[in-house]
Design a protein around this motif. Structure first.
Motif, PDB file in Angstrom:
ATOM      1  N   ALA A  50      15.935  48.559   3.818  1.00 57.71           N
ATOM      2  CA  ALA A  50      16.452  47.263   4.601  1.00 57.71           C
ATOM      3  C   ALA A  50      17.355  46.393   3.733  1.00 57.71           C
ATOM      4  N   PHE A  51      16.927  46.308   2.786  1.00 58.82           N
ATOM      5  CA  PHE A  51      17.892  45.158   2.072  1.00 58.82           C
ATOM      6  C   PHE A  51      19.111  46.112   1.500  1.00 58.82           C
ATOM      7  N   LEU A  52      19.093  47.313   1.323  1.00 57.03           N
ATOM      8  CA  LEU A  52      20.218  48.051   0.828  1.00 57.03           C
ATOM      9  C   LEU A  52      21.182  48.214   1.937  1.00 57.03           C
ATOM     10  N   ASP A  53      20.662  48.336   3.190  1.00 58.41           N
ATOM     11  CA  ASP A  53      21.494  48.496   4.421  1.00 58.41           C
ATOM     12  C   ASP A  53      22.120  47.287   4.731  1.00 58.41           C
ATOM     13  N   ILE A  54      21.704  46.080   4.416  1.00 62.33           N
ATOM     14  CA  ILE A  54      22.312  44.983   4.526  1.00 62.33           C
ATOM     15  C   ILE A  54      23.696  44.727   3.755  1.00 62.33           C
ATOM     16  N   VAL A  55      23.144  44.995   2.245  1.00 57.89           N
ATOM     17  CA  VAL A  55      24.409  44.858   1.262  1.00 57.89           C
ATOM     18  C   VAL A  55      25.395  45.990   1.379  1.00 57.89           C
ATOM     19  N   LEU A  56      25.061  47.072   1.948  1.00 61.80           N
ATOM     20  CA  LEU A  56      26.037  48.345   2.174  1.00 61.80           C
ATOM     21  C   LEU A  56      26.956  47.850   3.230  1.00 61.80           C
ATOM     22  N   ALA A  57      26.376  47.126   4.398  1.00 65.72           N
ATOM     23  CA  ALA A  57      27.330  46.615   5.448  1.00 65.72           C
ATOM     24  C   ALA A  57      28.077  45.385   5.284  1.00 65.72           C
ATOM     25  N   GLU A  58      27.685  44.263   4.318  1.00 63.62           N
ATOM     26  CA  GLU A  58      28.129  43.147   4.102  1.00 63.62           C
ATOM     27  C   GLU A  58      28.572  42.700   2.651  1.00 63.62           C
ATOM     28  N   GLY A  59      28.248  43.749   1.757  1.00 66.72           N
ATOM     29  CA  GLY A  59      28.530  43.351   0.157  1.00 66.72           C
ATOM     30  C   GLY A  59      28.948  44.401  -0.542  1.00 66.72           C
ATOM     31  N   ARG A  60      28.347  44.508  -1.592  1.00 68.13           N
ATOM     32  CA  ARG A  60      28.813  45.444  -2.957  1.00 68.13           C
ATOM     33  C   ARG A  60      27.677  46.007  -3.584  1.00 68.13           C
ATOM     34  N   VAL A  61      27.506  47.133  -3.858  1.00 67.89           N
ATOM     35  CA  VAL A  61      26.506  47.873  -4.543  1.00 67.89           C
ATOM     36  C   VAL A  61      27.172  48.470  -5.755  1.00 67.89           C
ATOM     37  N   ASP A  62      26.756  47.992  -7.030  1.00 69.26           N
ATOM     38  CA  ASP A  62      27.369  48.765  -8.097  1.00 69.26           C
ATOM     39  C   ASP A  62      26.402  49.497  -8.787  1.00 69.26           C
ATOM     40  N   GLU A  88      19.924  31.353  12.210  1.00 70.04           N
ATOM     41  CA  GLU A  88      20.470  32.828  12.174  1.00 70.04           C
ATOM     42  C   GLU A  88      19.673  33.404  11.031  1.00 70.04           C
ATOM     43  N   GLU A  89      19.499  32.657   9.648  1.00 68.70           N
ATOM     44  CA  GLU A  89      18.763  33.271   8.742  1.00 68.70           C
ATOM     45  C   GLU A  89      17.418  33.609   8.817  1.00 68.70           C
ATOM     46  N   ASN A  90      16.739  32.566   9.565  1.00 66.62           N
ATOM     47  CA  ASN A  90      15.156  32.805  10.101  1.00 66.62           C
ATOM     48  C   ASN A  90      14.899  33.876  10.864  1.00 66.62           C
ATOM     49  N   GLY A  91      15.985  33.951  11.829  1.00 70.89           N
ATOM     50  CA  GLY A  91      16.126  35.055  12.768  1.00 70.89           C
ATOM     51  C   GLY A  91      16.178  36.474  12.162  1.00 70.89           C
ATOM     52  N   ASP A  92      17.026  36.419  10.790  1.00 69.50           N
ATOM     53  CA  ASP A  92      17.285  37.635  10.292  1.00 69.50           C
ATOM     54  C   ASP A  92      15.838  37.928   9.522  1.00 69.50           C
ATOM     55  N   ALA A  93      15.271  36.900   8.889  1.00 67.99           N
ATOM     56  CA  ALA A  93      13.778  37.185   8.277  1.00 67.99           C
ATOM     57  C   ALA A  93      12.813  37.668   9.448  1.00 67.99           C
ATOM     58  N   ALA A  94      12.796  37.461  10.500  1.00 71.16           N
ATOM     59  CA  ALA A  94      11.962  37.839  11.443  1.00 71.16           C
ATOM     60  C   ALA A  94      12.345  39.231  11.906  1.00 71.16           C
ATOM     61  N   GLN A  95      13.573  39.560  12.030  1.00 74.86           N
ATOM     62  CA  GLN A  95      13.952  41.007  12.455  1.00 74.86           C
ATOM     63  C   GLN A  95      13.589  41.896  11.212  1.00 74.86           C
ATOM     64  N   LEU A  96      13.586  41.500  10.129  1.00 71.54           N
ATOM     65  CA  LEU A  96      13.368  42.173   8.674  1.00 71.54           C
ATOM     66  C   LEU A  96      11.710  42.635   8.998  1.00 71.54           C
ATOM     67  N   ARG A  97      11.009  41.688   9.215  1.00 75.94           N
ATOM     68  CA  ARG A  97       9.472  41.811   9.121  1.00 75.94           C
ATOM     69  C   ARG A  97       9.297  42.731  10.548  1.00 75.94           C
ATOM     70  N   GLU A  98       9.818  42.489  11.334  1.00 74.28           N
ATOM     71  CA  GLU A  98       9.680  43.372  12.713  1.00 74.28           C
ATOM     72  C   GLU A  98       9.891  44.951  12.122  1.00 74.28           C
ATOM     73  N   ALA A  99      10.941  45.024  11.264  1.00 81.30           N
ATOM     74  CA  ALA A  99      11.324  46.411  11.259  1.00 81.30           C
ATOM     75  C   ALA A  99      10.612  47.133  10.255  1.00 81.30           C
ATOM     76  N   VAL A 100      10.230  46.327   9.165  1.00 78.69           N
ATOM     77  CA  VAL A 100       9.572  46.783   7.929  1.00 78.69           C
ATOM     78  C   VAL A 100       7.971  46.690   7.819  1.00 78.69           C
ATOM     79  N   ASP A 101       7.310  45.730   8.210  1.00 83.29           N
ATOM     80  CA  ASP A 101       5.996  45.764   8.416  1.00 83.29           C
ATOM     81  C   ASP A 101       5.543  44.431   9.266  1.00 83.29           C
ATOM     82  N   PRO A 102       5.661  44.628  10.400  1.00 81.13           N
ATOM     83  CA  PRO A 102       5.271  43.637  11.421  1.00 81.13           C
ATOM     84  C   PRO A 102       3.890  42.816  11.112  1.00 81.13           C
TER      85      PRO A 102
END
Length: 202
Positions: A50-62, A88-102
């Motif tokens: 999940a972390f990687l997908d965020i960075v692939l979409a919005e940042g850079r992976v070296d 928005e940040e709190n919402g992102d954290a809630a969505q991450l929890r729901e997707a990974v380990d509710p």
């Protein structure tokens, strides 16, 4: 240390997830988020993905060319109006929890706590995660991956920020010019994290 580094893409997703999972399985913060070791073995890779997908979409992976290390970076713009991004940040954290380990509130809490200490004001490069394969640790690969971006930061006059998750990594980041920002973050009934800032250097 001479390291060939390239930008990772979607084709590298499986490799990078495996690399991050191996690098952070025994990290103090990962152990706090997933205290049960058996559960961590199963669920931790989902969080790394999940972390990687965020960075692939919005940042850079070296990625080290040989696949032994990677660094996940996000470019953070200058400050937005006060509190604009908090919900928005709190919402992102809630969505991450729901997707990974509710059922695991710590997946959400770690996102909220690190967002709360993240500096606002100046644009900077944010080193979200850096992972080195266990067999390749202690050989300078992590420093080389970070310096790859810090050199650009210095040329362009851009600051950098990260949160150290262990005393060992704190020492490495100090050697690269980072310094403790404000005070450490003590996770509830858990380990300490160190927010660190680096001014661009001549």
């Amino acid at each position: 240390m001479g390291v060939a580094i390239r930008t990772a893409g979607e084709d590298d997703r499986e490799l990078v997830v495996r690399l991050l999972d191996e690098a952070f399985q025994d990290d103090p913060v990962s152990g706090w988020v997933f205290p049960d070791q058996q559960h961590r073995r199963v669920t931790h890779p989902k969080l790394m993905a999940a972390f990687l997908d965020i960075v692939l979409a919005e940042g850079r992976v070296d990625l080290a060319e040989d696949g032994t290390g990677c660094a996940l970076w996000l470019s953070v713009p200058a400050a937005h109006p006060e509190n604009e991004g908090e919900a928005e940040e709190n919402g992102d954290a809630a969505q991450l929890r729901e997707a990974v380990d509710p059922a695991n509130e710590r997946v959400e809490l770690i996102g909220q706590l690190t967002a709360a200490i993240h500096p606002v004001g100046r644009a900077h490069e944010y080193l979200w995660m850096i992972g080195v394969a266990p067999d390749s640790q202690g050989q300078g690969l992590g420093a080389a991956l970070i310096q790859h971006v810090l050199d650009r930061c210095d040329r362009e006059g851009v600051a950098a920020y990260l949160e150290a998750s262990s005393a060992r990594s704190f020492t490495l980041y100090e050697r690269l010019g980072f310094a403790l920002l404000d005070r450490p973050l003590d996770l509830p009934d858990g380990p300490r994290m160190w927010p660190m800032w680096r001014e661009p250097q001549a």
